[in-house]
Design an enzyme around this catalytic site. Structure first.
Site, PDB file in Angstrom:
ATOM      1  N   TYR A  26       3.469   8.565  -8.753  1.00  0.00           N
ATOM      2  CA  TYR A  26       2.959   8.762  -7.285  1.00  0.00           C
ATOM      3  C   TYR A  26       3.512  10.078  -6.421  1.00  0.00           C
ATOM      4  O   TYR A  26       4.619  10.405  -6.703  1.00  0.00           O
ATOM      5  CB  TYR A  26       3.276   7.583  -6.281  1.00  0.00           C
ATOM      6  CG  TYR A  26       1.963   6.969  -5.960  1.00  0.00           C
ATOM      7  CD1 TYR A  26       1.414   5.876  -6.789  1.00  0.00           C
ATOM      8  CD2 TYR A  26       1.191   7.060  -4.623  1.00  0.00           C
ATOM      9  CE1 TYR A  26       0.310   5.240  -6.488  1.00  0.00           C
ATOM     10  CE2 TYR A  26      -0.008   6.375  -4.269  1.00  0.00           C
ATOM     11  CZ  TYR A  26      -0.330   5.606  -5.341  1.00  0.00           C
ATOM     12  OH  TYR A  26      -1.495   4.817  -5.149  1.00  0.00           O
ATOM     13  N   ASP A  86      10.630   2.562  -2.934  1.00  0.00           N
ATOM     14  CA  ASP A  86      11.156   3.895  -3.160  1.00  0.00           C
ATOM     15  C   ASP A  86      12.438   4.735  -2.533  1.00  0.00           C
ATOM     16  O   ASP A  86      12.719   5.774  -2.936  1.00  0.00           O
ATOM     17  CB  ASP A  86       9.818   4.946  -3.104  1.00  0.00           C
ATOM     18  CG  ASP A  86       8.840   4.334  -4.082  1.00  0.00           C
ATOM     19  OD1 ASP A  86       8.871   4.828  -5.116  1.00  0.00           O
ATOM     20  OD2 ASP A  86       7.813   3.533  -3.589  1.00  0.00           O
TER      21      ASP A  86
HETATM   22 NI    NI Z   1      -1.638   3.129  -4.030  1.00  0.00          NI
END
Ligand code: NI
Length: 644
Positions: free
Chosen positions: A387, A303
């Site tokens: 996320y 990320d």
């Molecule tokens: Ni996770």
């Protein structure tokens, strides 16, 4: 390469080399790049951030010194022409370096919004993709295309800018597509040719139907009415002060930085005038998935290095994200076209009660004292796809520094076949949450009482029963100096209480011992993928809990500078191949610690449709850095609740 300096650049008048980047500076940088002809129509920014001066220069800086503000910019040419890694001085209006990158050897620059935006268009133009969806009874127009980093799996993709796309059906505008994964099919997309190069259509798994909207009252039911308000007030104001980006609180003194790759960076952290850490950041992270299926084996996302995830930092809201007497800091990042963008309230600063600091009621003296612990919190939150990650740095009254990642949002979804699945948890009919890890790499450039430090591995050692240990109760502490990089690649060992102490051999406490700060690992699993896997080569940092390297200003990212589609081996494995010494004549060296921490996430049904925050982190605790408890001067709380 030198461009003409624009007259009278107003760069926001930075007075310290580590001041936060300003709108004016990003404008100046863009102007220099444009004047030099480096910004064509198809050129986009993948990263822009302060190019911090060398440590020696920062440490030598004194008030009033002239500051040369340099910025690093990664320029992607979406037409396929070579990308560039450029360093620009905003102060001088000059280009200091412009390196052309060869994607065949150096990997690709990060994926950017301009590419996310064209993804659905690209896959919809693919007959193969649309046919695969129609075979599943799905209208291709209802499928959201999620662009995912490709990794480095196929020789024929070397040098090509690739992404992989998984589809999620969206039943109406407000419907959460994550609840409806279209599993068993993946599209490989060539981002320069703007076409699907391959569709892997493995198994037509049924698409789960149950909606997963956590914000729909019809689905979540009535809200509870039993929670009474909690209000946190500091009637006399806060105990910290913020001057520009310099934070002072209860003896602590540090500078706060931010960039779109690492997010928060903390600089020159010291306490009571003594340095502890020169620079601390989360320098990389990877999320490898466990499912070996032909459709998902490539799923692992860096990320930071592949997505520059802090560019998606949230603007925080008082009362929702942060409670109490809050100070916010805005940060400025650059958009894909290089324009400055201010993220208001990106960094949250506040102090927090943290329960008991110390307490005793004495049997003999009748002394009875209680003191409360407090911590200074420096945090931000960022959203990357499904996320959400919070990064919280804590400074405590007793000299402890801690870092905590908060993981929430929506776990990635898959189909869950009726016969069961060894790599996912069922959370709704036909819906699975695949197993995965979140592994972070904290870069800790230590400076315990100075730049020259050594690292010792410390652990408890049980001693065998014998002549010196007749009752078998003995245990002691072992200490092993890590003297070279090759031996300073270590795993945690919670069963032995293993810690790594960063000592200053030339600074001793009143007991004659070197002062130290100990790194306490949570000891959670490192990378579980096989050592021979592609991801293990690319995320080698995550195969150890600790790496120690000799400081080098250019060694900033543990998986290398250009992570996207890099074949592996960059960063820590390359740097440490030289096996540089970490301890010169027993006096230590300028060392950097790289600590892997994180979560191995075997999702629970409770993680759906949105995941309650889970935590991962580490602590740096003083060990003989102080001569005794440094908080004896903390007064008793004057709060009415303590003296009823
Ligand atoms: Ni996770």
């Amino acid at each position: 390469m030198t461009a003409t300096a624009p007259a009278n650049i107003d760069t926001g008048a930075a007075t310290h080399p580590l001041d936060l980047a300003t709108t004016e500076e990003f404008r100046a940088v863009r102007e220099v790049l444009a004047d030099a002809g480096l910004l064509g129509d198809s050129v986009r920014y993948c990263f822009a951030g302060l190019e911090e001066p060398d440590k020696a220069a920062v440490l030598a800086h004194t008030d009033g010194d002239r500051v040369d503000r340099r910025f690093r910019v990664l320029l992607l040419d979406m037409s396929g022409a070579p990308s560039r890694d450029v360093v620009v001085s905003a102060s001088r209006g000059e280009i200091d370096s412009a390196v052309e990158l060869d994607p065949a050897t150096s990997g690709q620059l990060p994926i950017i919004d301009s590419e996310f935006e064209i993804m659905e268009e690209i896959v919809l133009a693919s007959t193969e993709w649309c046919d695969a969806l129609r075979r599943r009874g799905i209208d291709p127009a209802t499928v959201r295309a999620v662009p995912l980093s490709a990794g480095a799996y196929y020789p024929e993709e070397t040098g090509r800018r690739m992404a992989r796309v998984l589809g999620f059906r969206q039943d109406h505008e407000k419907d959460s597509p994550w609840a409806h994964p279209v599993d068993g099919v993946v599209a490989y997309v060539d981002l320069v040719a703007r076409e699907v190069s391959r569709v892997v259509d493995h198994t037509p798994l049924p698409v789960p139907d149950e909606p997963g909207n956590f914000d729909d009252p019809e689905q979540v039911g009535p809200q509870r009415t039993t929670l009474k308000p909690i209000e946190i007030t500091q009637p006399e104001g806060v105990s910290f002060s913020l001057e520009g980006n310099r934070l002072r609180w209860e003896g602590w003194d540090l500078r706060i930085g931010f960039n779109e790759r690492e997010g928060l960076t903390l600089h020159q952290i010291g306490i009571h005038g003594r340095p502890v850490v020169y620079r601390a950041s989360i320098a990389e992270m990877v999320v490898p998935y466990a499912d070996p299926s032909p459709v998902r084996f490539w799923q692992n996302y860096f990320d930071a290095g592949e997505y520059m995830f802090a560019r998606y930092a949230n603007s925080l809201e008082l009362g929702c994200d942060c409670l109490g007497e809050i100070r916010y800091m805005d940060v400025v990042v650059a958009d894909d076209d290089g324009s400055p963008r201010t993220i208001t309230n990106a960094i949250c600063l506040h102090e927090e009660d943290f329960g008991i600091l110390w307490k005793h009621s004495d049997l003999f003296t009748n002394a009875s004292e209680t003191r409360r612990q407090r911590r200074m919190v420096i945090s931000f939150f960022t959203t990357i796809g499904n996320y959400d990650y919070g990064f919280y740095w804590y400074l405590y009254l007793d000299g402890t520094i801690a870092c905590e990642s908060k993981l929430t949002g929506i776990p990635f979804t898959s189909a869950y076949p009726s016969e069961g699945h060894p790599y996912a948890t069922q959370v709704a009919p036909g819906l699975g949450l695949p197993y995965h890890q979140h592994l972070f790499s904290a870069r800790l450039d230590m400076a315990v009482d100075g730049q020259r430090n050594a690292v010792e591995e410390c652990e408890a050692v049980a001693l065998p029963m014998g002549e010196d240990n007749p009752w078998g109760n003995a245990f002691t502490e072992s200490r092993t100096r890590l003297t070279h990089e090759a031996e300073a690649q270590r795993l945690a060992d919670p069963g032995r209480g293993r810690t790594w102490q960063v000592i200053n051999p030339e600074s001793t406490n009143r007991h004659g011992r070197p002062v130290a700060y100990a790194l306490h690992s949570e000891g959670s699993p490192t990378l579980l993928a096989d050592d021979r896997s592609v991801v293990a080569g690319r995320a080698a940092f995550a195969t150890k809990h600790l790496w120690v390297t000799a400081y080098d200003a250019d060694q900033r990212y543990p998986a290398g500078d250009y992570v996207n589609q890099h074949a592996g081996g960059a960063g820590l494995p390359t740097w440490t191949a030289a096996d540089r010494p970490l301890d010169e004549d027993g006096r230590g060296a300028d060392v950097v610690l790289w600590h892997t921490f994180g979560l191995t996430h075997v999702p629970r049904p409770e993680d759906w449709p949105i995941m309650p925050v889970d935590y991962a982190g580490f602590r740096l605790m003083p060990v003989g850095f102080f001569d005794r408890n440094p908080t004896l001067d903390v007064p008793p709380s004057s709060n009415g609740h303590c003296h009823s």
